[in-house]
Design an enzyme around this catalytic site. Structure first.
Site, short mmCIF file in Angstrom:
data_model
loop_
_atom_site.label_atom_id
_atom_site.label_comp_id
_atom_site.label_asym_id
_atom_site.label_seq_id
_atom_site.Cartn_x
_atom_site.Cartn_y
_atom_site.Cartn_z
N GLU A 409 0.82 -1.22 0.00
CA GLU A 409 0.00 0.00 0.00
C GLU A 409 0.85 1.26 0.00
O GLU A 409 0.79 2.09 0.91
CB GLU A 409 -0.97 -0.03 1.18
CG GLU A 409 -1.95 -1.18 1.01
CD GLU A 409 -3.06 -1.24 2.03
OE1 GLU A 409 -2.79 -1.04 3.21
OE2 GLU A 409 -4.21 -1.49 1.62
N GLU A 479 -4.10 -10.67 0.28
CA GLU A 479 -4.86 -10.60 1.53
C GLU A 479 -6.30 -10.97 1.24
O GLU A 479 -6.88 -10.49 0.27
CB GLU A 479 -4.82 -9.18 2.13
CG GLU A 479 -3.44 -8.75 2.58
CD GLU A 479 -3.38 -7.32 3.13
OE1 GLU A 479 -4.39 -6.83 3.66
OE2 GLU A 479 -2.30 -6.72 3.01
C1 GAL Z 1 -4.96 -4.02 4.08
C2 GAL Z 1 -3.55 -3.76 4.54
C3 GAL Z 1 -3.24 -4.44 5.85
C4 GAL Z 1 -4.35 -4.24 6.83
C5 GAL Z 1 -5.63 -4.75 6.25
C6 GAL Z 1 -6.80 -4.52 7.15
O1 GAL Z 1 -5.39 -3.01 3.26
O2 GAL Z 1 -2.62 -4.13 3.59
O3 GAL Z 1 -2.04 -3.93 6.34
O4 GAL Z 1 -4.50 -2.88 7.08
O5 GAL Z 1 -5.92 -4.07 5.06
O6 GAL Z 1 -6.68 -5.11 8.37
#
Ligand code: GAL
Length: 947
Positions: A409, A479
């Site tokens: 990010e 993620e």
């Molecule tokens: C993503 C980010 C993580 C964390 C997650 C939400 O956007 O890469 O670091 O913030 O969302 O828990």
């Protein structure tokens, strides 16, 4: 401008090089107790403390590695992406907590003479900026919190009384590059080590060990800045550095982590090597290792310990790896920085694929449309390249690392491209990842976070569009499955997609562990608990492990969803289909067993012979004849795959996978209504039960007092119900509350005594709204048992699903619980894969899942019957069961575990339906099929005293 606010990565440090835990050269750990002085600003104190002889007798002490804010000096701050200071890069606030650290040390007696070679001082991690003096000489300053920095110090060392002074600033220009979603925790949080460097000792070296899956041969070549020899006894290798040698080898993979012990010997040093032969490639649009496409069943791992923060010891790191292996996880993304280097050694040893991510995130710039983003500003590029180099050079000798990630990010920009180009120039043996690069200009895979199932399916089918380059690349979800609070739901649905489309190479659940901080006031503290002026609450508690590393139900679910063997069966015809879902390993490490259950009790077990299937192969295996005649009962088979022998990560018998399938279905409970209701002055009696004649609610069933039985639709919203702020129209936790489902009123319309039934008609509705639920309770009895049939008919225009639909009531004095149904842990409609149907026992307290922020939890699925507090309750159909020592309203009001105070009454919920969980705290809500729509419903329970 001082070094603190300088965009440069620092000065004085040696070039980065490979990290290794030990060699035959002497090393002195400088971990331990250090003198410590905290100042409010970067220059409140002058530098005289660094001079030998400074009297620090009145200073405090801190433990290194550690964070001073977790040792009683100042407080931690939690923000997700907001910078907790004004955004004016590279400037930082005047209020800049600064910790002066002092350590006096002597060289150990066996340390070589100071004239023999040199010495290097290594810092493995300091947040966020440090300046270092040894014996009064300024040796340099650096940024890059989770990266190593080494300084040549041999010329400054004395035999006794060396004074090492380190000034650490919480905020620096580097903080702009370290805006990861986590606590801001300043300090020297990784090891400090003095390394002797004998004359002729190794500098940097690169172990290149590839594998040719066609020939079965490995090629080893160790490039070394200092010439020497490389030996690998098991392979009869003894070659000069820089010389390639090809021999037959067993390859390394996460499933078969074959390492060969070797040694790099230079004139002055012997360094142990652990060599894994493997080749990573991008081929046919797929990420392949040793010629085979891999499926990542991964997690995102931040480093966390509830007391020590990001200062992890080796045992904690090992615990993480063991827990991952035992839960079928095969991959880790080191979100969002290179971990302690020893962690990667464990990944090599136990077998985990690693995406090693650089210490880079500039997410806070999104608040200003990414203006002035450092990754798109050439002045910062040297700092970015320094970070890339420190990661790659440090970690390049780990076979587990298969992908480099530029960071997280950080928007887009030239700096990222420069990093990718540098990495490719230095290491052609791995692939490059960065999620923010939607066009895949700099990356080898299309990576996304939290994409919804339908989009993932389109991507899997190649229908997602994008640039021509992107369309040719494999897809990973770097993620997904946001594990905040109860959940995530929907993992099994993702896994089905991953396993159906080869372009989808799996994903990494967000995230491994809750970052709760142990705190007597709250059990675990989260954002806001330290009075931060900006914070993101419990968004920092979104892991598959609780802060103390107890697995949450989410991890148990994930283990089941990603199991490397599929066991599907047909209980009626007695066959089971076993599929090997590994990428590399056959099934020879596993032993299979069958067991046969009658009404949830296992009556017999035995071994099941399954051929050692190759990856991807299936076999149909015949089950034995049912061992007993289970006529009239519900019967089922359970087949398990267990470790056949001890492994490095679990003992023989450890369960890896299982499947359960019904043989004969459950007979439904029948109650023939024979008893007639009898109206007294204040009570109505029916069979074993008494009812309040004014309200129509039961007061006792036999000798068991029953309190407040009524329809219940409310659940304490989960983090996933509440959703993320950017998903306004589907944040049901918020919408439910807005509609008033937490304050339903129950209007009594009629109490009707029939010949063999008592009927109570009600309307359940929130104030100020036209919607309601016409609810009829119909009671019958055969004299000893009592049957309740609840009929619900929605009225008005219901536009929202219901949180739950069922009844609740209070019991005095319940403790032990026995049930026949899903267990042992909680389950919800879209997180129920791990729920096994059999007989379970627990206590009311142990039924609770202690989420760091309390919320709906603890439901058991598919319950046929449950016994507690002197009552036996049978469901028709099966129901969701929960019981707790507080009401759902009290659960809803609690902010921390310590807010939940047990009362004398046990509140029981018997639910006909629960709304799905999803992972909307940062991702999709439940899929439509897991919605609990407000529609006509009818369900029954049979109550009896257990006697
Ligand atoms: C993503 C980010 C993580 C964390 C997650 C939400 O956007 O890469 O670091 O913030 O969302 O828990």
């Amino acid at each position: 401008m001082s070094y603190v606010e300088d965009v440069s990565p620092g000065s004085g440090a040696l070039p980065p090089r490979a990290w290794y835990a030990a060699s035959d050269a002497k090393a002195l750990s400088l971990n331990g107790s250090w003198r410590f002085r905290l100042s409010a600003t970067a220059d409140a104190e002058d530098e005289s403390f660094a001079a030998p002889g400074h009297d620090a007798g009145d200073w405090a002490e801190v433990v290194v590695p550690g964070h001073w804010v977790l040792q009683g000096h100042g407080s931690p701050i939690y923000t997700n992406h907001l910078y907790p200071f004004p955004v004016d890069p590279p400037r930082v606030p005047t209020e800049n907590p600064t910790g002066d650290h002092l350590r006096v040390f002597d060289l150990p007696e066996d340390w070589p003479a100071l004239t023999e070679g040199g010495a290097v001082l290594r810092f493995d991690g300091v947040e966020s900026c440090a300046r270092v003096w040894l014996n009064g000489t300024d040796i340099g300053e650096f940024k890059g919190s989770r990266l190593p920095h080494e300084f040549a110090v041999g010329h400054l060392l004395k035999t006794v009384g060396n004074v090492l002074a380190v000034r650490v600033h919480q905020w620096s220009a580097g903080s702009y590059l370290e805006d990861q979603d986590q606590w801001w925790l300043p300090g020297i949080f990784r090891d400090v080590t003095l390394l002797h460097r004998p004359a002729g000792s190794a500098l940097d070296f690169f172990v290149r060990a590839s594998y040719d899956h066609v020939t079965g041969e490995g090629t080893l070549c160790v490039d070394s800045d200092v010439d020497g020899r490389v030996t690998v006894p098991a392979l009869d290798i003894d070659v000069a550095t820089g010389e390639a040698v090809t021999v037959p080898v067993e390859p390394w993979s996460a499933e078969t982590p074959r390492l060969y012990d070797g040694e790099l010997v230079t004139e002055g040093e012997r360094i142990p090597l652990r060599i894994g032969f493997r080749t990573v490639s991008l081929e046919d649009g797929l990420i392949k290792v040793n010629g085979t496409a891999v499926l990542f069943k991964g997690v995102n791992r931040h480093e966390w310990h509830p007391v020590r923060g990001r200062a992890l010891d080796l045992e904690t790191m090992r615990e993480d790896v063991l827990l991952m292996k035992r839960h079928n996880i095969n991959a880790v993304r080191t979100s969002h920085y290179p971990p302690h280097p020893a962690f990667l050694g464990l990944c090599d040893e136990y077998g985990l694929w690693v995406i090693d991510e650089c210490d880079l995130e500039t997410h806070g710039f999104v608040e200003q449309d990414w203006r002035d983003n450092p990754v798109d500003d050439d002045r910062w590029t040297p700092a970015l390249l320094d970070r890339a180099a420190r990661m790659v050079e440090r970690d390049k000798n780990h076979p587990s690392v298969v992908i480099w990630s530029l960071g997280n990010e950080a928007g887009t920009g030239r700096g990222l491209t420069a990093m990718a180009e540098w990495i490719r120039g230095r290491d052609t043996s791995r692939l490059v990842h960065y999620e923010g690069d939607l066009d895949c200009r700099d990356t080898d895979m299309y990576s996304r976070m939290y994409a919804f199932h339908d989009e993932v399916e389109r991507i899997g089918r190649g229908l997602d569009g994008g640039t021509a380059k992107r369309r040719r690349l494999p897809f990973v979800l770097c993620e997904y499955g946001h594990a905040m609070g109860n959940g995530p739901g929907g993992l099994a649905d993702y896994q089905r997609l991953f396993e159906s489309h080869e372009r989808l190479q799996g994903g990494f659940v967000w995230e491994w562990i809750d970052h709760g901080i142990e705190d007597g006031r709250y059990a675990y503290a989260y954002g806001g608990d330290f009075g931060e002026e900006l914070h993101d609450g419990n968004f920092v508690c979104d892991g598959l492990l609780f802060p103390d590393r107890t697995p949450s139900p989410g991890l148990v679910e994930f283990k089941k969803v990603i199991e490397p063997v599929r066991i599907e069966g047909d209980g009626a015809d007695g066959t089971v289909r076993v599929t090997n879902a590994h990428d590399f390993a056959d099934l020879s490490a596993l032993a299979f067993t069958w067991s046969y259950q009658v009404d949830g009790e296992t009556v017999e077990t035995g071994p099941l012979s399954v051929p050692p299937l190759a990856p991807g192969e299936s076999a149909d295996v015949k089950l034995p004849r049912p061992p007993v005649d289970g006529r009239g009962a519900e019967t089922s088979w359970t087949v398990r795959a267990l470790l056949a022998a001890d492994t490095a990560w679990a003992a023989r018998g450890h369960p890896v996978a299982w499947g359960q399938f019904a043989a004969a279905a459950r007979p439904r409970p029948a109650v023939v209504p024979t008893a007639a209701p009898v109206a007294g002055e204040r009570l109505i009696t029916l069979g074993p039960a008494s009812f309040d004649a004014r309200t129509g609610t039961p007061t006792s069933i036999g000798g068991v007092a029953v309190e407040g039985l009524r329809l219940d639709v409310w659940r304490a919203p989960t983090d996933n119900d509440d959703g993320a702020e950017w998903q306004a129209d589907t944040r049901y936790g918020v919408l439910w509350r807005d509609l008033g489902l937490h304050r339903m009123r129950h209007r009594l319309d009629a109490i009707e005594l029939g010949d063999d039934s008592l009927t109570v008609r009600t309307r359940v509705a929130p104030a100020a709204r036209e919607v309601g639920l016409a609810t009829v309770y119909r009671w019958t009895s055969d004299g000893s048992r009592l049957r309740l049939t609840v009929s619900v008919a929605p009225e008005g225009n219901w536009t929202l699903p219901l949180p739950r639909l069922g009844i609740r009531f209070g019991l005095a004095g319940a403790d032990r619980v026995t049930w026949f149904g899903g267990g042992p842990g909680e389950a919800y409609p879209d997180s129920r894969a791990a729920s096994t149907v059999c007989r379970w026992q627990s206590t009311v307290d142990d039924l609770q899942t202690p989420y760091v922020r309390p919320q709906e939890n603890g439901a058991r699925a598919d319950v046929r019957w449950a016994e507690l507090g002197g009552l036996r309750i049978e469901g028709d159909p099966e129901f969701w069961f929960s019981a707790r020592r507080w009401t759902n309203e009290q659960l809803d009001a609690a902010r921390h575990r310590t807010d939940l105070v047990p009362g004398p009454t046990v509140w029981v919920n018997l639910d006909h339906g629960q709304h799905g969980i999803g992972s909307q705290s940062c991702g999709p809500g439940p899929l439509p099929r897991y919605f609990l729509h407000a529609g006509p419903a009818e369900f029954s329970f049979v109550f009896a005293e257990t006697g």
